[in-house]
Design an enzyme around this catalytic site. Structure first.
Site, mmCIF file in Angstrom:
data_model
loop_
_atom_site.group_PDB
_atom_site.id
_atom_site.type_symbol
_atom_site.label_atom_id
_atom_site.label_comp_id
_atom_site.label_asym_id
_atom_site.label_seq_id
_atom_site.Cartn_x
_atom_site.Cartn_y
_atom_site.Cartn_z
ATOM 1 N N ASP A 9 0.872 -1.182 0.000
ATOM 2 C CA ASP A 9 0.000 0.000 0.000
ATOM 3 C C ASP A 9 0.903 1.224 0.000
ATOM 4 O O ASP A 9 2.102 1.137 0.285
ATOM 5 C CB ASP A 9 -0.894 -0.019 1.256
ATOM 6 C CG ASP A 9 -1.783 1.225 1.347
ATOM 7 O OD1 ASP A 9 -2.278 1.691 0.305
ATOM 8 O OD2 ASP A 9 -1.959 1.751 2.464
ATOM 9 N N SER A 10 0.322 2.374 -0.284
ATOM 10 C CA SER A 10 1.085 3.615 -0.212
ATOM 11 C C SER A 10 1.509 3.923 1.225
ATOM 12 O O SER A 10 2.430 4.693 1.446
ATOM 13 C CB SER A 10 0.221 4.763 -0.733
ATOM 14 O OG SER A 10 -0.971 4.835 0.025
ATOM 15 N N TYR A 41 -0.351 8.486 -2.458
ATOM 16 C CA TYR A 41 -0.335 8.135 -3.867
ATOM 17 C C TYR A 41 -1.535 8.789 -4.594
ATOM 18 O O TYR A 41 -1.469 9.063 -5.780
ATOM 19 C CB TYR A 41 -0.456 6.613 -4.056
ATOM 20 C CG TYR A 41 0.816 5.814 -3.865
ATOM 21 C CD1 TYR A 41 1.969 6.361 -3.309
ATOM 22 C CD2 TYR A 41 0.855 4.471 -4.251
ATOM 23 C CE1 TYR A 41 3.119 5.594 -3.140
ATOM 24 C CE2 TYR A 41 2.001 3.704 -4.094
ATOM 25 C CZ TYR A 41 3.134 4.264 -3.538
ATOM 26 O OH TYR A 41 4.262 3.492 -3.380
ATOM 27 N N GLY A 42 -2.601 8.985 -3.839
ATOM 28 C CA GLY A 42 -3.871 9.374 -4.448
ATOM 29 C C GLY A 42 -3.922 10.761 -5.054
ATOM 30 O O GLY A 42 -4.901 11.121 -5.724
ATOM 31 N N CYS A 72 -3.593 -0.958 -2.111
ATOM 32 C CA CYS A 72 -3.822 0.471 -2.342
ATOM 33 C C CYS A 72 -4.740 0.652 -3.549
ATOM 34 O O CYS A 72 -4.415 0.210 -4.658
ATOM 35 C CB CYS A 72 -2.473 1.150 -2.600
ATOM 36 S SG CYS A 72 -2.626 2.899 -2.966
ATOM 37 N N GLU A 151 -5.994 10.034 9.072
ATOM 38 C CA GLU A 151 -4.642 9.991 9.643
ATOM 39 C C GLU A 151 -4.570 10.846 10.917
ATOM 40 O O GLU A 151 -3.839 10.545 11.849
ATOM 41 C CB GLU A 151 -3.617 10.476 8.618
ATOM 42 C CG GLU A 151 -3.695 9.681 7.318
ATOM 43 C CD GLU A 151 -2.455 8.868 6.980
ATOM 44 O OE1 GLU A 151 -1.365 9.341 7.295
ATOM 45 O OE2 GLU A 151 -2.604 7.777 6.398
ATOM 46 N N CYS A 183 -11.145 3.232 -1.098
ATOM 47 C CA CYS A 183 -9.884 3.749 -0.567
ATOM 48 C C CYS A 183 -9.623 3.050 0.765
ATOM 49 O O CYS A 183 -10.570 2.790 1.527
ATOM 50 C CB CYS A 183 -9.988 5.266 -0.362
ATOM 51 S SG CYS A 183 -8.544 5.993 0.448
ATOM 52 N N THR A 184 -8.356 2.770 1.019
ATOM 53 C CA THR A 184 -7.983 2.073 2.262
ATOM 54 C C THR A 184 -8.530 2.742 3.525
ATOM 55 O O THR A 184 -8.834 2.076 4.503
ATOM 56 C CB THR A 184 -6.447 2.029 2.392
ATOM 57 O OG1 THR A 184 -5.929 3.335 2.093
ATOM 58 C CG2 THR A 184 -5.838 1.005 1.459
ATOM 59 N N HIS A 185 -8.627 4.074 3.494
ATOM 60 C CA HIS A 185 -8.948 4.812 4.711
ATOM 61 C C HIS A 185 -10.457 4.924 5.001
ATOM 62 O O HIS A 185 -10.850 5.202 6.127
ATOM 63 C CB HIS A 185 -8.386 6.231 4.619
ATOM 64 C CG HIS A 185 -6.895 6.298 4.734
ATOM 65 N ND1 HIS A 185 -6.052 5.571 3.918
ATOM 66 C CD2 HIS A 185 -6.088 7.002 5.574
ATOM 67 C CE1 HIS A 185 -4.791 5.842 4.248
ATOM 68 N NE2 HIS A 185 -4.792 6.698 5.250
HETATM 69 N N1 DGL Z 1 -3.888 3.973 0.053
HETATM 70 C C1 DGL Z 1 -4.487 5.024 -0.738
HETATM 71 C C2 DGL Z 1 -5.672 4.450 -1.514
HETATM 72 O O1 DGL Z 1 -6.264 3.479 -1.115
HETATM 73 C C3 DGL Z 1 -4.930 6.185 0.118
HETATM 74 C C4 DGL Z 1 -3.797 7.025 0.645
HETATM 75 C C5 DGL Z 1 -2.985 7.663 -0.476
HETATM 76 O O2 DGL Z 1 -3.478 8.569 -1.173
HETATM 77 O O3 DGL Z 1 -1.866 7.227 -0.681
HETATM 78 O O4 DGL Z 1 -6.019 4.963 -2.535
#
Ligand code: DGL
Length: 267
Positions: A9-10, A41-42, A72, A151, A183-185
């Site tokens: 993941d990022s 990354y997003g 990710c 976060e 998205c992971t979050h």
């Molecule tokens: N892990 C990224 C995603 O699921 C979210 C955080 C990022 O932007 O890196 O898209």
């Protein structure tokens, strides 16, 4: 097969996928790479994320991964095809399993997808839904501020509710009956998202990824049936609060982690 499953993941958010994989595959060893040094990354370009994702995969392959999971959503949206082209081991992303689940639960013809700017503007979900053969209308919405809010730990906070209303009201007006959390979050914000969107179907792909992975490993005869599996966590930066944030995603104390540097990789 005793080699580990590699998950990247990022950052730390992909630990939710680790949790889901661990639940269905307790005997597998897992190596996790979070590219915390280059997070997020997003918000970056497709080219940059393809390059980073190839480097992340290379790291896991160099450590003997037998299967790679792209946890990710931003990476899976833009880099899955390139990773499959460049590496010979099997790879699964988080997009398709969520799409298939959304198609199972959606009743009316409208499905909402929320994700980072990269994920939404890449068109990966529209493409995946089309290829899976749905007639449903897909409504995408980028919610970039959700990542820093999670976060920060503002899961149940007035500011987060305000941001959620701003992003999600248009989807509410569109009368979607299913919302894919791309998205992971975002699963951590489900409570807040629900206050805006109400009682509709919510899809978090991580459980689906776990069961598809388990099925694939079985079919490919790649399962590890030896003892209890271990989890090793590698991060490219041990940034401030990473442990606190990691435990929020993992839902348990974060152990066995170390900092690593990635080698560059020519595309
Ligand atoms: N892990 C990224 C995603 O699921 C979210 C955080 C990022 O932007 O890196 O898209």
């Amino acid at each position: 097969m005793e080699s580990p499953i590699g998950i990247f993941d990022s950052g730390i958010g992909g630990l939710t996928v680790v949790k889901a994989v661990r639940k269905v595959l307790p005997k597998e060893d897992i190596i996790y790479l979070g590219d915390t040094a280059r997070l997020p990354y997003g918000t970056k370009s497709i080219d940059a994320i393809i390059q980073f994702s190839l480097e992340d995969t290379q790291f896991l392959v160099d450590r003997g991964a037998k299967y790679v999971v792209i946890a990710c959503y931003s990476s899976a949206s833009v880099a899955l095809d390139m990773i499959r082209k460049e590496f010979s081991i099997p790879v699964i992303g988080v997009i398709r399993p969520g799409v298939r689940r959304a198609m199972q639960v959606a009743k009316t013809g409208k499905i909402g997808v929320i994700g980072t700017s990269l994920t939404v503007y890449s068109g990966a979900y529209e493409k995946a839904f089309k290829e899976e053969g749905t007639q449903a209308e897909i409504v995408g919405k980028a919610c970039p501020l959700f990542v820093p809010l999670v976060e920060e730990g503002w899961l149940d906070h007035e500011v987060t509710r305000l941001v959620a209303r701003e992003y999600l009201e248009p989807l509410k007006k569109d009368n979607i009956d299913t919302l894919l959390l791309g998205c992971t979050h975002y699963p951590l914000l489900l409570g807040t998202i629900r206050t805006v969107m109400g009682d509709i179907n919510y899809v978090d792909a991580s459980a689906e990824v776990g069961s598809e992975l388990a099925k694939n490993l079985r079919e490919l005869d790649m399962e590890n049936n030896r003892g209890a599996g271990s989890t090793a966590i590698y991060l490219t930066d041990l940034s401030m609060n990473y442990k606190e944030i990691g435990e929020r995603f993992l839902g348990e104390p974060m152990k066995n982690f170390s900092r690593v540097s990635l080698k560059g990789r020519a595309k």
